[in-house]
Design a protein around this motif. Structure first.
Motif, PDB file in Angstrom:
ATOM      1  N   SER A 176      -4.284   4.952   5.313  1.00 32.82           N
ATOM      2  CA  SER A 176      -5.616   5.343   4.880  1.00 32.82           C
ATOM      3  C   SER A 176      -6.631   4.243   5.164  1.00 32.82           C
ATOM      4  O   SER A 176      -7.824   4.507   5.251  1.00 32.82           O
ATOM      5  CB  SER A 176      -5.618   5.667   3.387  1.00 32.82           C
ATOM      6  OG  SER A 176      -5.207   4.535   2.636  1.00 32.82           O
ATOM      7  N   TYR A 181       0.852  -1.188   0.000  1.00 30.97           N
ATOM      8  CA  TYR A 181       0.000   0.000   0.000  1.00 30.97           C
ATOM      9  C   TYR A 181       0.890   1.241   0.000  1.00 30.97           C
ATOM     10  O   TYR A 181       1.797   1.358   0.825  1.00 30.97           O
ATOM     11  CB  TYR A 181      -0.902   0.022   1.242  1.00 30.97           C
ATOM     12  CG  TYR A 181      -1.865  -1.137   1.343  1.00 30.97           C
ATOM     13  CD1 TYR A 181      -3.149  -1.039   0.831  1.00 30.97           C
ATOM     14  CD2 TYR A 181      -1.500  -2.330   1.965  1.00 30.97           C
ATOM     15  CE1 TYR A 181      -4.048  -2.096   0.929  1.00 30.97           C
ATOM     16  CE2 TYR A 181      -2.380  -3.391   2.065  1.00 30.97           C
ATOM     17  CZ  TYR A 181      -3.653  -3.261   1.546  1.00 30.97           C
ATOM     18  OH  TYR A 181      -4.531  -4.322   1.653  1.00 30.97           O
ATOM     19  N   GLY A 187      -5.124  12.947  -6.280  1.00 31.13           N
ATOM     20  CA  GLY A 187      -5.655  11.915  -5.395  1.00 31.13           C
ATOM     21  C   GLY A 187      -6.816  11.140  -5.959  1.00 31.13           C
ATOM     22  O   GLY A 187      -7.326  10.239  -5.289  1.00 31.13           O
ATOM     23  N   ASN A 225      -0.036   4.254   0.889  1.00 33.00           N
ATOM     24  CA  ASN A 225      -0.314   4.898   2.172  1.00 33.00           C
ATOM     25  C   ASN A 225      -1.254   3.979   2.935  1.00 33.00           C
ATOM     26  O   ASN A 225      -2.472   4.157   2.925  1.00 33.00           O
ATOM     27  CB  ASN A 225      -0.947   6.275   1.971  1.00 33.00           C
ATOM     28  CG  ASN A 225      -1.170   6.997   3.294  1.00 33.00           C
ATOM     29  OD1 ASN A 225      -0.652   6.596   4.331  1.00 33.00           O
ATOM     30  ND2 ASN A 225      -1.947   8.068   3.255  1.00 33.00           N
ATOM     31  N   GLU A 285      -0.094  10.030  -7.672  1.00 30.46           N
ATOM     32  CA  GLU A 285      -0.050   8.824  -6.842  1.00 30.46           C
ATOM     33  C   GLU A 285       0.250   7.587  -7.685  1.00 30.46           C
ATOM     34  O   GLU A 285      -0.383   6.542  -7.551  1.00 30.46           O
ATOM     35  CB  GLU A 285      -1.363   8.638  -6.077  1.00 30.46           C
ATOM     36  CG  GLU A 285      -1.597   9.717  -5.037  1.00 30.46           C
ATOM     37  CD  GLU A 285      -2.777   9.408  -4.123  1.00 30.46           C
ATOM     38  OE1 GLU A 285      -3.708   8.719  -4.585  1.00 30.46           O
ATOM     39  OE2 GLU A 285      -2.752   9.844  -2.965  1.00 30.46           O
ATOM     40  N   CYS A 287      -8.223  -0.591   0.265  1.00 27.82           N
ATOM     41  CA  CYS A 287      -8.145   0.718   0.900  1.00 27.82           C
ATOM     42  C   CYS A 287      -8.078   1.805  -0.174  1.00 27.82           C
ATOM     43  O   CYS A 287      -7.633   1.548  -1.296  1.00 27.82           O
ATOM     44  CB  CYS A 287      -6.911   0.812   1.806  1.00 27.82           C
ATOM     45  SG  CYS A 287      -6.855  -0.488   3.055  1.00 27.82           S
ATOM     46  N   SER A 309     -10.343  11.479  -1.735  1.00 22.99           N
ATOM     47  CA  SER A 309     -10.484  11.669  -0.292  1.00 22.99           C
ATOM     48  C   SER A 309     -11.209  12.955   0.049  1.00 22.99           C
ATOM     49  O   SER A 309     -11.955  13.023   1.016  1.00 22.99           O
ATOM     50  CB  SER A 309      -9.101  11.652   0.375  1.00 22.99           C
ATOM     51  OG  SER A 309      -8.285  12.667  -0.184  1.00 22.99           O
ATOM     52  N   THR A 323      -6.167   3.817  -1.489  1.00 20.06           N
ATOM     53  CA  THR A 323      -4.788   4.211  -1.770  1.00 20.06           C
ATOM     54  C   THR A 323      -4.256   3.285  -2.856  1.00 20.06           C
ATOM     55  O   THR A 323      -4.692   2.129  -2.955  1.00 20.06           O
ATOM     56  CB  THR A 323      -3.915   4.103  -0.502  1.00 20.06           C
ATOM     57  OG1 THR A 323      -2.606   4.572  -0.791  1.00 20.06           O
ATOM     58  CG2 THR A 323      -3.840   2.676  -0.006  1.00 20.06           C
TER      59      THR A 323
END
Length: 710
Positions: free
Chosen positions: A91, A86, A421, A88, A163, A108, A392, A110
């Motif tokens: 998260s 992952y 994001g 992050n 990302e 998740c 997010s 991310t």
């Protein structure tokens, strides 16, 4: 006389003498054929449901992690990349509840990428690396943690904003196919444009709390690896103790019941003495009365009220007096119950194979439960995974007009959007298609199949044991007249003739249990409601269904005994068993309570003995056993202790369930013997000499020229 006749009429006529009856009838026919056919058709349908689930389901969706492109890690093109990283991972904890994350396959919000190994060192992007290329910072340094397809000539800053690559790496170890960071880190990633600055130490702490400390799991496995053979020794001790207790009951049943009864009376007497002393002390000391204290939620306040101890004294005195009166007026029936327990111990000693029949039941139950689990798992993963756009913070500049919650393709990188994001995340499985539309109905079918098959397996065990123990009772000259291989003969006879009857009783019990399960679900949903009336109604229904389930279990158990003996259908057997028990209701109550008392003491002896031995051994309190018998070095010494206690309870319950079935079978045979026979040369009693002596009966000696041929 009129009362006796009316009682006989209400509960049926006593069993009549049958000169051809010599125990479990061998020449019998199939019973409840319609139920048998229905059960077989249902099993075929259950198999079809399993095949449909096998064809359309994909348990890899649960067993293997998926990366952001929807590909499985450790399978196919990612065969050499079994772990999921992952970008992050925090998260998962910060965005949703961990249980929700687990139910969605630990998906998740991310980016996620399949990797060959988890990061081993702490690393983060330096400020002077933001203008460099991805190939120089990641690929050349053997950091292959970017999403697939990220070009080497892309700027690191752009890859971080979109990302596509991680901004930091943490030393991690694999668990459940995922890379989880090690705890106790104190590291905060630097701030980058468009990237949130979250304290890694706080996030790791939250993650560890939610996942219940991954290192504890490792320590638990280490403890099991070091102590498994000693746990097996403890379970062996439990097996030997259970067997010895049952076999020795023929010698100590009477004294043991006497000791336990005196012990109960002594405890009640001491309780009365203690309550009287407390009441006298508070009365002489001028303690407040109950009316002065009033109603309070602080229960400790009632300990200083003299009325509390007076009420407890009265209750204990009533219990003491009631128990004494029962012992005086029911002493003869208690002696009969003890004699039947001794006879059951002899029966078990003559047929030791019955003590290990629970292993057959256990194997069949494991098969039933495992089949349902696999079918439910395949059905739950029968749809195609669906992905939607997610961000997010939708109020971020550039994200207002983004297609959030709309379908997306995880294989296509969303590079055209200006929203930082924005990502394509897993939402669930599609509900389109015939199988998916009927998924709920198939799961209900599977639940009914689970309850029905499990209850049928338990019914099979009860009927088989009843047939074996009945052949012991109805053997006039024991053990000479006991048939060869009584357990095997009872098993074959039950499967051949009475599958339908067992299915009938199991279906009735299953429907009641499913109704209880539905009520439990409704009660769970109403716990947060303010409607007290609705909760009260549901509680009353739950209580009624609980009582109904207990009664059906009791009726089924005795019906299976009658089926094993006489070979009649379920309804007739249940009626005859119920009428026979109601004609001897006092004997039923006394035997039931005496048996419960002895078996409770037996379980307490086995479980308590194994628990005490395990505690002293695993805690290192037993010294001087030598190097070969040293206690293992454990992280949590209570873990093998609790495992040994739980295993001992299961073993004791299995052995004592056989003994309980033996007692119930011999008791019904005993009641039938009393009604069928009168001790004459043509109608002798089959019960033991001890029972004949207690009842004041005897078998008349047959004339020399009319000696019974056996």
């Amino acid at each position: 006389m009129g009362g006796k006749r009316s009682e006989d009429k209400a509960y049926g006529k006593p069993a009549q003498y049958d000169p051809s009856f010599r125990g479990p009838i061998k020449n019998r026919g199939c019973t409840d054929v319609i139920c048998c056919l229905l059960f077989l058709v249902f099993i075929l349908g259950y198999i079809v449901v399993g095949m449909v689930a096998w064809v359309y389901g994909d348990p890899r969706q649960v067993l293997y992690p998926r990366n952001s492109t929807g590909a499985y890690c450790g399978v196919g093109e990612n065969k050499d990349k079994p772990y999921l990283l992952y970008f992050n991972i925090f998260s998962c904890v910060l965005a949703t509840n961990i249980l929700v994350a687990v139910q969605s396959g630990l998906q998740c919000p991310t980016p996620q990428v399949c990797v060959a190994s988890c990061p081993e060192a702490l690393w983060s992007v330096d400020t002077n690396q933001l203008s460099m290329m991805v190939g120089d910072v990641f690929y050349k340094e053997n950091r292959s943690f970017c999403l697939p397809g990220v070009p080497s000539d892309m700027e690191v800053l752009n890859s971080l904003q979109q990302e596509l690559c991680p901004s930091f790496l943490l030393p991690s170890t694999p668990a459940l196919g995922r890379c989880f960071p090690s705890p106790n880190l104190n590291f905060t990633p630097p701030q980058f444009p468009g990237i949130s600055n979250t304290s890694v130490s706080q996030a790791v702490s939250g993650l560890v709390d939610s996942l219940n400390a991954r290192d504890i799991t490792v320590k638990i496995f280490e403890d099991f690896a070091r102590s498994w053979y000693w746990i097996l020794v403890a379970l062996g001790v439990a097996l030997v103790l259970s067997l010895l207790f049952i076999l020795l009951l023929r010698l100590v049943a009477g004294p043991l019941v006497l000791v336990l009864t005196v012990g109960v009376l002594g405890v009640l007497a001491y309780g009365m003495y203690h309550c009287w002393e407390q009441y006298r002390r508070l009365r002489d000391g001028g303690a407040p009365s109950l009316s002065q204290v009033g109603f309070t939620t602080d229960l400790s306040a009632y300990q200083s009220v003299k009325g509390t101890w007076l009420a407890a004294l009265i209750v204990l005195a009533v219990l003491e007096g009631t128990l004494l009166l029962l012992l005086i007026f029911l002493r003869q029936r208690i002696r009969v119950a003890v004699a039947i327990l001794s006879e059951a111990s002899k029966a078990v000693g003559q047929m030791m194979s019955t003590m290990f029949y629970p292993l057959v039941t256990f194997i069949l139950l494991v098969i039933c439960i495992a089949y349902w689990v696999m079918t439910a798992l395949y059905l739950a993963t029968s749809g195609q995974p669906q992905y939607v756009y997610w961000v997010s913070n939708a109020s971020t500049p550039g994200c207002e007009a983004m297609p959030v919650n709309t379908s997306c393709d995880p294989m296509a990188q969303s590079k055209n959007y200006s929203c930082p994001g924005l990502m394509c995340v897993f939402r669930g499985y599609s509900s389109t298609g015939l199988v998916q539309r009927t998924l709920f109905n198939l799961q209900i079918y599977g639940v009914l199949g689970l309850f029905w098959t499990v209850n049928w397996v338990l019914a099979l065990g009860q009927c088989v044991l009843a047939g074996a123990f009945a052949s012991f009772y109805w053997a006039f000259h024991k053990p000479r007249d006991i048939p060869s291989f009584p357990l095997s003969a009872a098993f074959i006879r039950t499967l051949r003739y009475h599958t339908g009857s067992l299915a009938f009783g199991a279906l009735i019990l299953s429907l009641v249990q499913i109704a209880r399960m539905v009520l439990e679900y409704i009660d769970h949903k109403l716990r947060g409601a303010q409607n007290a009336l609705a909760r009260c109604i549901v509680c009353c229904f739950k209580c009624c269904l609980w009582c109904l389930e207990k009664f059906i279990k009791f009726l089924n158990r005795n019906a299976y005994i009658m089926i094993a003996i006489y070979g009649k259908n379920f309804c007739v057997s249940a009626k005859n068993a119920f009428m026979l028990l109601m004609r001897n209701v006092l004997r039923v109550v006394v035997l039931d309570k005496v048996t419960d008392l002895l078996l409770f003491f037996g379980k307490l002896l086995v479980v308590g003995g194994v628990g005490v031995l395990s505690f002293f051994f695993f805690s290192g309190r037993i010294k001087g056993l030598g190097k070969d018998f040293e206690n293992p070095n454990l992280n949590y010494y209570w873990l093998p202790i609790m495992t040994s206690i739980a295993g001992a309870y299961v073993i004791a319950s299995g052995f004592f369930s056989v003994f309980g079935m033996c007692v119930d079978t011999l008791f019904l045979c005993f009641l039938e013997d009393l009604e069928r026979n009168d001790g004459s040369p043509d109608r002798p009693y089959y019960m033991s000499k001890n029972l004949l002596k207690i009842l004041g009966k005897k078998n008349q000696a047959p004339p020399e020229d009319k000696r019974r041929k056996k």
